[in-house]
Design a protein around this motif. Sequence first.
Motif, PDB file in Angstrom:
ATOM      1  N   UNK A   2      -2.925 -24.372 -34.192  1.00 32.44           N
ATOM      2  CA  UNK A   2      -2.001 -23.551 -33.356  1.00 32.44           C
ATOM      3  C   UNK A   2      -1.400 -24.392 -32.356  1.00 32.44           C
ATOM      4  N   UNK A   3       0.099 -23.901 -32.394  1.00 30.26           N
ATOM      5  CA  UNK A   3       0.906 -24.637 -31.164  1.00 30.26           C
ATOM      6  C   UNK A   3      -0.019 -24.329 -29.787  1.00 30.26           C
ATOM      7  N   UNK A   4       0.307 -25.622 -29.008  1.00 24.85           N
ATOM      8  CA  UNK A   4      -0.420 -25.594 -27.762  1.00 24.85           C
ATOM      9  C   UNK A   4       0.089 -24.516 -26.887  1.00 24.85           C
ATOM     10  N   UNK A   5      -0.722 -23.547 -26.329  1.00 27.09           N
ATOM     11  CA  UNK A   5      -0.172 -22.282 -25.712  1.00 27.09           C
ATOM     12  C   UNK A   5      -0.424 -21.225 -26.257  1.00 27.09           C
ATOM     13  N   UNK A   6      -0.545 -21.361 -27.508  1.00 29.40           N
ATOM     14  CA  UNK A   6      -0.731 -20.099 -28.346  1.00 29.40           C
ATOM     15  C   UNK A   6      -2.209 -19.868 -28.916  1.00 29.40           C
ATOM     16  N   UNK A   7      -2.517 -18.716 -29.400  1.00 24.22           N
ATOM     17  CA  UNK A   7      -3.953 -18.352 -29.629  1.00 24.22           C
ATOM     18  C   UNK A   7      -4.828 -18.804 -28.317  1.00 24.22           C
ATOM     19  N   UNK A   8      -4.553 -18.004 -27.370  1.00 23.65           N
ATOM     20  CA  UNK A   8      -5.122 -18.208 -25.950  1.00 23.65           C
ATOM     21  C   UNK A   8      -5.422 -16.745 -25.490  1.00 23.65           C
ATOM     22  N   UNK A   9      -6.313 -16.415 -24.672  1.00 19.62           N
ATOM     23  CA  UNK A   9      -6.801 -15.182 -23.968  1.00 19.62           C
ATOM     24  C   UNK A   9      -5.482 -14.658 -23.189  1.00 19.62           C
ATOM     25  N   UNK A  10      -5.422 -13.449 -23.653  1.00 15.37           N
ATOM     26  CA  UNK A  10      -4.049 -12.634 -22.878  1.00 15.37           C
ATOM     27  C   UNK A  10      -4.444 -11.174 -22.848  1.00 15.37           C
ATOM     28  N   UNK A  11      -3.557 -10.446 -22.415  1.00  7.78           N
ATOM     29  CA  UNK A  11      -3.791  -8.885 -22.432  1.00  7.78           C
ATOM     30  C   UNK A  11      -3.662  -8.469 -21.207  1.00  7.78           C
ATOM     31  N   UNK A  12      -4.063  -6.956 -20.831  1.00  8.55           N
ATOM     32  CA  UNK A  12      -3.907  -6.333 -19.524  1.00  8.55           C
ATOM     33  C   UNK A  12      -4.795  -5.078 -19.621  1.00  8.55           C
ATOM     34  N   UNK A  13      -4.823  -4.327 -18.450  1.00 11.00           N
ATOM     35  CA  UNK A  13      -5.243  -3.022 -18.214  1.00 11.00           C
ATOM     36  C   UNK A  13      -6.790  -2.966 -18.893  1.00 11.00           C
TER      37      UNK A  13
END
Length: 225
Positions: free
Chosen positions: A173-184
């Motif tokens: 996976x490209x650096x910075x992708x497949x990383x924790x994300x989201x909101x609410x």
Amino acid sequence: MKIKNLFLALVIGTLAFASCKKQEADIQPQHGDRTPIAMRDASGNIVSTVSIDEIQARFNQTAERGDENIVIESYRITEPTADHPYFLTIDYIDANEEKAYSVAFIGEYVEEIMNYYYMTNDMKTGNFSVQTRKANQSKALVTFTNGEVEVNDNPTPDMLPPSWCVRCEKQFCQQGTCAPTGGHGDYYCSDCVSTAPEGHQPICNASYYNPNGLWGILWRMIASI
């Protein structure tokens, strides 16, 4: 006389500069024994202030059997928005498993003081709680007390803090992708931008709670920053 006046002007200028620098030093945040782990640069970006070599060395000093082949790649802070609180994300490789991970502690674990970022006292001393998901998507409560870990597999809703731990397993996976994300309150792994060579498939999975010593490893990473 001109030389004398020039000398006096230089002295006055030097004293004024020193006074300004002293005032700047005096207003730098003094936060007990804590040192900043990041700062906001002139462009407004949050940049790390602790070298990975230092973090790795401290982690190696506390490594236990099963985590001595952890290689810490980076850490970063994502500042809060209306959608989410701070993300404190650590990227690392488990050489035993031959897998790469991004793990984020999402919550009020970081505070900004005059453009410098610190872990909260509770986070730094290992006294905090975080919720996570198990493989069946039910929630678990992880409580750290002085760095010691206790996991409650069946917490009641009122026991769960407004904070999360999300871990993403990734490969190709490209650096910075497949990383924790989201909101609410809905946190997950972002999509993988593939770098897989021909004949290989990228991997991007949310890696859920398991009782194999993961939490102790993650705590030692935090304590090493």
